[in-house]
Enzyme design. Structure first.
Site, PDB file in Angstrom:
ATOM      1  CD  GLU A   1      -4.018  -2.722   7.073  1.00 32.82           C
ATOM      2  OE1 GLU A   1      -2.527  -2.716   6.839  1.00 32.82           O
ATOM      3  OE2 GLU A   1      -4.114  -1.136   6.829  1.00 32.82           O
TER       4      GLU A   1
ATOM      5  N   GLY B   1       1.770   2.543  10.556  1.00 33.23           N
ATOM      6  CA  GLY B   1       3.078   3.307  10.360  1.00 33.23           C
ATOM      7  C   GLY B   1       3.318   3.795  11.443  1.00 33.23           C
TER       8      GLY B   1
ATOM      9  CD  GLU C   1      -3.408   5.319   6.524  1.00 32.13           C
ATOM     10  OE1 GLU C   1      -2.897   5.613   5.481  1.00 32.13           O
ATOM     11  OE2 GLU C   1      -2.271   5.326   7.051  1.00 32.13           O
TER      12      GLU C   1
ATOM     13  CG  ASN D   1      -1.452   1.096   1.343  1.00 33.62           C
ATOM     14  OD1 ASN D   1      -1.759   1.763   0.518  1.00 33.62           O
ATOM     15  ND2 ASN D   1      -2.387   1.547   3.207  1.00 33.62           N
TER      16      ASN D   1
ATOM     17  CE  LYS E   1      -0.160   3.706   4.233  1.00 36.48           C
ATOM     18  NZ  LYS E   1      -0.272   3.198   5.838  1.00 36.48           N
TER      19      LYS E   1
ATOM     20  CB  SER F   1       4.969  -1.670  11.988  1.00 37.30           C
ATOM     21  OG  SER F   1       4.385  -0.552  12.637  1.00 37.30           O
TER      22      SER F   1
ATOM     23  CG  HIS G   1      -5.870   1.936   4.576  1.00 34.25           C
ATOM     24  ND1 HIS G   1      -5.392   2.928   6.142  1.00 34.25           N
ATOM     25  CD2 HIS G   1      -4.916   1.480   5.016  1.00 34.25           C
ATOM     26  CE1 HIS G   1      -4.225   2.949   5.957  1.00 34.25           C
ATOM     27  NE2 HIS G   1      -3.588   1.439   5.358  1.00 34.25           N
TER      28      HIS G   1
HETATM   29  P1  PGA Z   1       2.587   0.308   7.751  1.00 33.52           P
HETATM   30  O1  PGA Z   1       1.218   0.701   6.955  1.00 33.52           O
HETATM   31  O2  PGA Z   1       2.713  -1.021   6.967  1.00 33.52           O
HETATM   32  O3  PGA Z   1       3.517   1.248   6.944  1.00 33.52           O
HETATM   33  O4  PGA Z   1       2.362   0.127   9.046  1.00 33.52           O
HETATM   34  C1  PGA Z   1       0.156  -0.802   6.695  1.00 33.52           C
HETATM   35  C2  PGA Z   1      -0.770   0.339   6.412  1.00 33.52           C
HETATM   36  O5  PGA Z   1      -1.796   1.545   6.770  1.00 33.52           O
HETATM   37  O6  PGA Z   1      -1.826  -0.846   4.885  1.00 33.52           O
END
Ligand code: PGA
Length: 256
Positions: free
Chosen positions: A170, A176, A100, A13, A15, A216, A98
């Site tokens: 998630e 993140g 976010e 992903n 982003k 992460s 997601h």
């Molecule tokens: P991350 O993000 O691996 O940077 O924690 C995962 C995601 O948001 O899908």
């Protein structure tokens, strides 16, 4: 539950990262490193990079996904992209719900459901994201919350359509932040989700659905996470932007 019945999927992903030349460079670097992958490899990229990446992956084993889509087919929705627009380009996957988008763009369980259904109707494969906030975990409601998110997101989705759905667990506190869920925590919630699928669609569907962990995940911790009986790969943010790290995660999933 039989892990051998399903294929692990490692999806990046990206982003809101990468210009078009940067996207081309990254995907070209990833291509040879994952050519022998024993799992499905997907790059979910910003809308502006879709054409570049679709072109670059031709003839390779990398599949391309978008990071969101709107639920209406067309109309006065300034700035939005429909599922049909993605499908028509040759995009195969789309991330829906997601955290976010839930946190910053007003996405609710209901709009996640509408987007999921629209994407499936357009023939896309959906990577459906669910997960609890830290406060939810501390309040001991992770299982209930994630079960509800899953149920609402899948309302009206048929058993046949479910074959095109992957669920990504998630935990929001792990995204993140560098704080990964332990392999046991990840497996526990993935198993809860599988149980919900079993109740809604039956054992065969529960055995067959791919459930990823995300948050992460990196080159170091991937092997332990993807080895869990109910974890079928990962949705990778930060580490998907570095070709060797992403390839190491693909390799970990290939080994299972
Ligand atoms: P991350 O993000 O691996 O940077 O924690 C995962 C995601 O948001 O899908």
């Amino acid at each position: 539950m039989n892990k051998a019945l399903r294929k692990a999927v490692i999806a990046g992903n990206w982003k809101m990262n990468k210009t078009r030349p940067e996207a081309k460079e990254l995907v070209e670097a990833i291509k040879p490193l994952v050519a022998d992958a024993g799992c499905e490899v997907v790059a979910c990229v910003p809308f502006t990079n879709l054409e570049t990446v679709l072109d670059a992956v031709k003839g390779s084993n990398i599949k391309v996904g978008a990071e969101n889509c709107h639920f209406e087919k067309s109309g006065a929705f300034t700035g939005e992209i429909s599922a049909d627009m993605l499908a028509e380009m040759g995009v195969e996957y789309v991330i829906i719900g997601h955290s976010e988008r839930r946190q910053y763009f007003g996405e609710t369980d209901e709009t996640v459901n509408k987007r999921t259904r629209a994407a499936l109707a357009a023939g896309l494969k959906v990577i459906l994201c669910v997960g609890e906030m830290l406060a939810d975990r501390e309040n001991g409601i992770t299982e209930e919350l994630v079960s509800l998110q899953t149920k609402i997101a899948l309302k009206g989705v048929t058993a046949e359509e479910l074959k095109n759905v992957i669920i990504a667990y998630e935990p929001v506190w792990a995204i993140g932040t560098g704080k990964t869920a332990t392999a046991e925590q990840a497996n526990e919630v993935c198993a809860v989700i599988r149980n919900v699928i079993g109740k809604l669609y039956g054992k065969e569907a529960a055995d067959g659905i791919t459930i990823q962990y995300g948050g992460s995940m990196n080159a170091k911790n991937a092997a332990e996470l993807v080895a869990q009986p109910d974890v079928d790969g990962g949705l990778i943010g930060g580490a998907s932007l570095k070709a060797p790290d992403f390839a190491a995660i693909v390799e970990a999933a290939t080994r299972g």
